[in-house]
Design an enzyme around this catalytic site. Structure first.
Site, PDB file in Angstrom:
ATOM      1  N   GLY A   1       0.832  -1.210   0.000  1.00 13.15           N
ATOM      2  CA  GLY A   1       0.000   0.000   0.000  1.00 13.15           C
ATOM      3  C   GLY A   1       0.863   1.256   0.000  1.00 13.15           C
TER       4      GLY A   1
ATOM      5  N   LEU B   1      -0.470   7.008   4.165  1.00 11.21           N
ATOM      6  CA  LEU B   1       0.617   6.839   5.131  1.00 11.21           C
ATOM      7  C   LEU B   1       1.744   5.986   4.560  1.00 11.21           C
ATOM      8  CD1 LEU B   1      -1.509   6.299   8.390  1.00 11.21           C
ATOM      9  CD2 LEU B   1      -0.652   8.429   7.380  1.00 11.21           C
TER      10      LEU B   1
ATOM     11  N   ARG C   1      -4.153 -10.224  -1.174  1.00 12.70           N
ATOM     12  CA  ARG C   1      -5.043 -11.340  -0.857  1.00 12.70           C
ATOM     13  C   ARG C   1      -4.605 -12.631  -1.548  1.00 12.70           C
ATOM     14  NH1 ARG C   1     -10.498  -7.840  -1.923  1.00 12.70           N
ATOM     15  NH2 ARG C   1      -9.136  -6.982  -3.525  1.00 12.70           N
TER      16      ARG C   1
ATOM     17  N   PHE D   1     -14.235   0.264   5.836  1.00  7.66           N
ATOM     18  CA  PHE D   1     -15.304   1.255   5.660  1.00  7.66           C
ATOM     19  C   PHE D   1     -16.245   1.130   6.846  1.00  7.66           C
ATOM     20  CE2 PHE D   1     -16.308  -2.437   2.913  1.00  7.66           C
ATOM     21  CZ  PHE D   1     -17.433  -2.916   3.553  1.00  7.66           C
TER      22      PHE D   1
ATOM     23  N   TYR E   1      -7.932   0.343  17.973  1.00  2.00           N
ATOM     24  CA  TYR E   1      -9.060  -0.557  18.256  1.00  2.00           C
ATOM     25  C   TYR E   1      -8.694  -2.021  18.010  1.00  2.00           C
ATOM     26  CZ  TYR E   1     -10.374   0.217  13.252  1.00  2.00           C
ATOM     27  OH  TYR E   1     -10.396   0.321  11.880  1.00  2.00           O
TER      28      TYR E   1
ATOM     29  N   LYS F   1      -7.415  -6.430  12.530  1.00  2.00           N
ATOM     30  CA  LYS F   1      -6.245  -5.764  13.137  1.00  2.00           C
ATOM     31  C   LYS F   1      -5.855  -6.454  14.450  1.00  2.00           C
ATOM     32  CE  LYS F   1      -5.584  -2.116  10.282  1.00  2.00           C
ATOM     33  NZ  LYS F   1      -4.365  -1.863   9.510  1.00  2.00           N
TER      34      LYS F   1
ATOM     35  N   PRO G   1      -5.824   9.176  14.646  1.00  2.00           N
ATOM     36  CA  PRO G   1      -6.256   9.800  13.387  1.00  2.00           C
ATOM     37  C   PRO G   1      -5.164  10.574  12.671  1.00  2.00           C
ATOM     38  CG  PRO G   1      -7.188  10.965  15.279  1.00  2.00           C
ATOM     39  CD  PRO G   1      -6.473   9.772  15.823  1.00  2.00           C
TER      40      PRO G   1
ATOM     41  N   ARG H   1     -13.684   6.807   3.425  1.00  2.00           N
ATOM     42  CA  ARG H   1     -14.430   5.612   3.804  1.00  2.00           C
ATOM     43  C   ARG H   1     -14.920   5.628   5.244  1.00  2.00           C
ATOM     44  NH1 ARG H   1     -10.316   4.255   0.260  1.00  2.00           N
ATOM     45  NH2 ARG H   1     -11.063   3.066  -1.553  1.00  2.00           N
TER      46      ARG H   1
END
Ligand code: HXC
Ligand code: NAP
Length: 293
Positions: A22, A27, A75, A105, A156, A171, A199, A208
């Site tokens: 990514g 980031l 994936r 999302f 989270y 996660k 954040p 999203r």
């Protein structure tokens, strides 16, 4: 000096090759840019090769470093294996895997199809597993040591969170993988750590998680004790440290960089922040009067 300054010395990542999943946006791109400035070669991967090529040109002209773009859907294990081969062919070796790719999302969980839930689990948990297994097996087979895997999770991952349940579930799994392999694969010369960002505004996440006027309705800075969102460079500083040899004794750790956000939500009496200063005289008097009786 301030938190937007670049932290490490110029050659901190010299001779390292770092794969950033990514790495073409948000980031991942910010971390890749700083790794290049510190002397690393960087492989950026995502599903969108055209985007990666544009970012390659941008980062190379900005930093003077070398970037290899490789299209890969995390994936699919066979595609990840191709990233290993392409990286070795270009740079001879890989030293660091940064598992940053993610999907997410907001949605009430009962609205999710089984495939929607799977999609997030597959990108985040299975994708991280695919990359970790492919690079880990390669390093073990070649008997290469001094390798680092850095996983981007969220706060989270341990608190859980409503409305992003597939992401929270995935996660949490990535965090368990980080801590488990930090012990199991240390004998092969690998370190595993994680970063849990609060954040940090990016287009991918904000489109999203805060679509439409939710951005205005939920000002995430207000949830943070330090009253601001994160700056990409301060995350890049932490990531660069964790993949550098300066952090050689840090293993199995998750470092939170959120201005105190998750703890603000957790502490039972944190809501007393809303009590105005003059009211404390009255409250103290009430408490003391109970003792005197
Ligand atoms: C309900 C949805 C949906 C939505 C998609 N689906 N969006 N269901 N609400 N808003 C369903 C689809 O209908 C489909 O199910 C299934 O999910 C897969 O969707 P596709 O579009 O086919 O998948 P794909 O093209 O692979 O796209 C994956 C994606 C997309 C996750 C849906 O958003 C994406 O490409 N994301 C990548 C980038 C990203 O998410 N970045 C944010 C990371 S932020 P059916 O049953 O119809 O087939 C982050 C921050 C955390 O993690 C913490 C912040 C503080
Ligand atoms: P982003 O720009 O949307 O980054 C997600 C990246 O993952 C994109 O480059 C995307 O590229 C790639 N990706 C998605 N699905 C993929 C797949 N199947 N295969 C390969 N690559 C895939 O969002 P971001 O905010 O920078 O997020 C980066 C990381 O930080 C994520 O792990 C996220 O969970 C974490 N995080 C972010 C925040 C925040 O506030 N921004 C907070 C906590 C944690 P393609 O679409 O081109 O494939």
């Amino acid at each position: 000096m301030n938190y937007k300054d670049k932290m490490l010395r110029d050659d901190a990542l010299k001779d390292k090759t770092i794969v950033v999943t990514g790495g073409g946006s948000g980031l991942g791109k910010a971390m890749a840019a700083y790794f290049l400035e510190l002397g690393a070669n960087v492989v950026i991967t995502s599903r969108n090769f055209e985007k990666l090529k544009t970012v390659q040109a941008e980062l190379e002209s900005q930093t003077g470093g070398s970037v290899l773009p490789v299209a890969c859907d995390v994936r699919h294990y066979n595609e990840v294996e191709q990233v290993v081969l392409a990286s070795i062919e270009r740079f001879g070796k890989v030293d660091v895997l940064l598992n940053n790719a993610a999907g997410n999302f907001i949605s009430p969980t009962e609205r999710l199809s089984s495939n929607a839930f799977d999609t997030i689990i597959d990108i985040v948990l299975k994708g991280t597993k695919n990359c970790t297994l492919a690079f880990g097996k390669h390093w073990i087979e070649k008997k290469e040591t001094n390798k680092t895997v850095l996983n981007i999770v969220t706060t989270y991952a341990w608190t859980g969170s409503a409305y992003v349940v597939p992401s929270a579930t995935a996660k949490a799994g990535v965090l368990a993988m980080t801590r488990s392999l930090a012990v199991e694969w240390a004998k092969y010369g690998m370190r595993f750590n994680a970063i849990a960002p609060g954040p940090f505004p990016t287009k991918g996440a904000w489109d999203r998680l805060l679509p439409g006027d939710l951005k205005e309705k939920f000002d995430l800075a207000k949830k943070v004790p330090l009253q601001r969102v994160g700056d990409h460079q301060e995350l890049a500083n932490l990531a660069a440290y964790l993949v550098s040899d300066f952090s050689a004794y840090i293993n199995g750790e998750v470092i939170t960089i959120d201005g105190g956000e998750w703890l603000k939500g957790a502490g039972q009496f944190n809501l007393l922040e809303a009590v105005p200063e003059p009211m404390w005289d009255m409250l103290e008097a009430m408490i003391r009067s109970k003792k005197e009786k």
